[in-house]
Design an enzyme around this catalytic site. Sequence first.
Site, PDB file in Angstrom:
ATOM      1  CD  GLU A  99      -3.212   1.367   0.458  1.00 27.65           C
ATOM      2  OE1 GLU A  99      -1.960   1.492  -0.610  1.00 27.65           O
ATOM      3  OE2 GLU A  99      -4.197   1.105   0.719  1.00 27.65           O
ATOM      4  CG  ASP A 100      -0.229   5.043  -1.408  1.00 24.37           C
ATOM      5  OD1 ASP A 100      -1.504   4.392  -1.012  1.00 24.37           O
ATOM      6  OD2 ASP A 100      -1.610   5.898  -2.647  1.00 24.37           O
ATOM      7  CG  ASP A 103      -5.863   9.343   5.419  1.00 25.57           C
ATOM      8  OD1 ASP A 103      -5.283   9.826   6.431  1.00 25.57           O
ATOM      9  OD2 ASP A 103      -6.937   9.520   5.121  1.00 25.57           O
ATOM     10  CG  PHE A 152      -3.141  16.065   0.924  1.00 21.37           C
ATOM     11  CD1 PHE A 152      -3.913  14.621   0.699  1.00 21.37           C
ATOM     12  CD2 PHE A 152      -1.952  15.771  -0.724  1.00 21.37           C
ATOM     13  CE1 PHE A 152      -4.629  14.138   0.308  1.00 21.37           C
ATOM     14  CE2 PHE A 152      -3.162  14.886  -1.992  1.00 21.37           C
ATOM     15  CZ  PHE A 152      -4.222  14.162  -1.277  1.00 21.37           C
ATOM     16  NE  ARG A 165      -1.999   8.347  -9.694  1.00 21.52           N
ATOM     17  CZ  ARG A 165      -2.530   7.792  -8.638  1.00 21.52           C
ATOM     18  NH1 ARG A 165      -1.746   7.478  -7.600  1.00 21.52           N
ATOM     19  NH2 ARG A 165      -3.973   8.018  -8.650  1.00 21.52           N
TER      20      ARG A 165
HETATM   21  P1  IMP Z   1      -7.774   5.212   3.956  1.00 25.32           P
HETATM   22  O1  IMP Z   1      -6.629   4.462   4.747  1.00 25.32           O
HETATM   23  O2  IMP Z   1      -8.655   3.747   3.748  1.00 25.32           O
HETATM   24  O3  IMP Z   1      -8.245   6.384   4.454  1.00 25.32           O
HETATM   25  O4  IMP Z   1      -6.961   5.441   2.981  1.00 25.32           O
HETATM   26  C1  IMP Z   1      -5.844   5.591   1.992  1.00 25.32           C
HETATM   27  C2  IMP Z   1      -6.135   6.151   0.696  1.00 25.32           C
HETATM   28  O5  IMP Z   1      -6.226   7.300   0.611  1.00 25.32           O
HETATM   29  C3  IMP Z   1      -4.354   5.859   0.286  1.00 25.32           C
HETATM   30  O6  IMP Z   1      -4.406   4.511  -0.763  1.00 25.32           O
HETATM   31  C4  IMP Z   1      -4.478   6.877  -1.251  1.00 25.32           C
HETATM   32  O7  IMP Z   1      -4.951   6.865  -1.777  1.00 25.32           O
HETATM   33  C5  IMP Z   1      -5.225   8.456   0.152  1.00 25.32           C
HETATM   34  N1  IMP Z   1      -4.413   9.826   0.704  1.00 25.32           N
HETATM   35  C6  IMP Z   1      -4.471   9.149   1.993  1.00 25.32           C
HETATM   36  N2  IMP Z   1      -3.886   9.959   2.144  1.00 25.32           N
HETATM   37  C7  IMP Z   1      -3.090  10.210   1.727  1.00 25.32           C
HETATM   38  C8  IMP Z   1      -1.893  11.378   1.002  1.00 25.32           C
HETATM   39  O8  IMP Z   1      -1.459  12.555   2.016  1.00 25.32           O
HETATM   40  N3  IMP Z   1      -1.869  12.178  -0.158  1.00 25.32           N
HETATM   41  C9  IMP Z   1      -2.494  10.975  -1.144  1.00 25.32           C
HETATM   42  N4  IMP Z   1      -3.256  10.112  -0.911  1.00 25.32           N
HETATM   43  C10 IMP Z   1      -3.589   9.756  -0.118  1.00 25.32           C
HETATM   44 MG    MG Z   2      -5.337   8.039  -3.766  1.00 33.10          MG
END
Ligand code: IMP
Ligand code: MG
Length: 180
Positions: A99-100, A103, A152, A165
């Site tokens: 995962e990237d 959040d 962010f 990206r």
């Molecule tokens: P969550 O953990 O379900 O809220 O979603 C995580 C996703 O939200 C990540 O895979 C990203 O695509 C996006 N995301 C959350 N924070 C950031 C950020 O700071 N920059 C870019 N994308 C983010």
């Molecule tokens: Mg995204």
Amino acid sequence: MEKHQDVERIMLGERKIQKRVKELAAQLDKLYEGRTPLVVCILKGSTIFFADLVRSMKTALTIDFMAVSSYGAGTTSGELKIKKDLTTDIKGRDVLIVEDIIDSGNTLYNLKKMLITRVPASVNIVTLLDKPARREAPIEPEYTGFVVEDEFVVGYGLDYAEEYRNLPYVGVLKRSVYEK
Ligand code: IMP
Ligand code: MG
């Protein structure tokens, strides 16, 4: 390092990221020694991290790709939308989700729950970035590149409105870009 005009500051430079990716790869090599994990790239944000990570891993592995989103913000209730599913049967496999950024954790929480119904041997998560301050779902990655503040960020796979990206570093996006 040349900084993009929309980036406030570079949070993680190229060299720092590459060094950490190699450390993670070495840990994962140890974990999966003698096995052949299926390394899963979560599209699209993980692509750059994934490509660097698997190239640093020496263990035998296979790869696959998945695109998911969770329905409605702030829900752990389970609505996972699979936009692109795996083509690999994961029954009995050691699955490593790449995962990237984590959040709220909702997407990954629901994804892991769904994958477990397919009876893999194991499911582990490696994330480049973790923003624990924003967590809503009870999910913890087994491996984390960097724990970051609630800002962010873009670059190294991460986007804002599908842009940035391809930046080779992780940078904090200027507020003026998303507040206009
Ligand atoms: P969550 O953990 O379900 O809220 O979603 C995580 C996703 O939200 C990540 O895979 C990203 O695509 C996006 N995301 C959350 N924070 C950031 C950020 O700071 N920059 C870019 N994308 C983010
Ligand atoms: Mg995204």
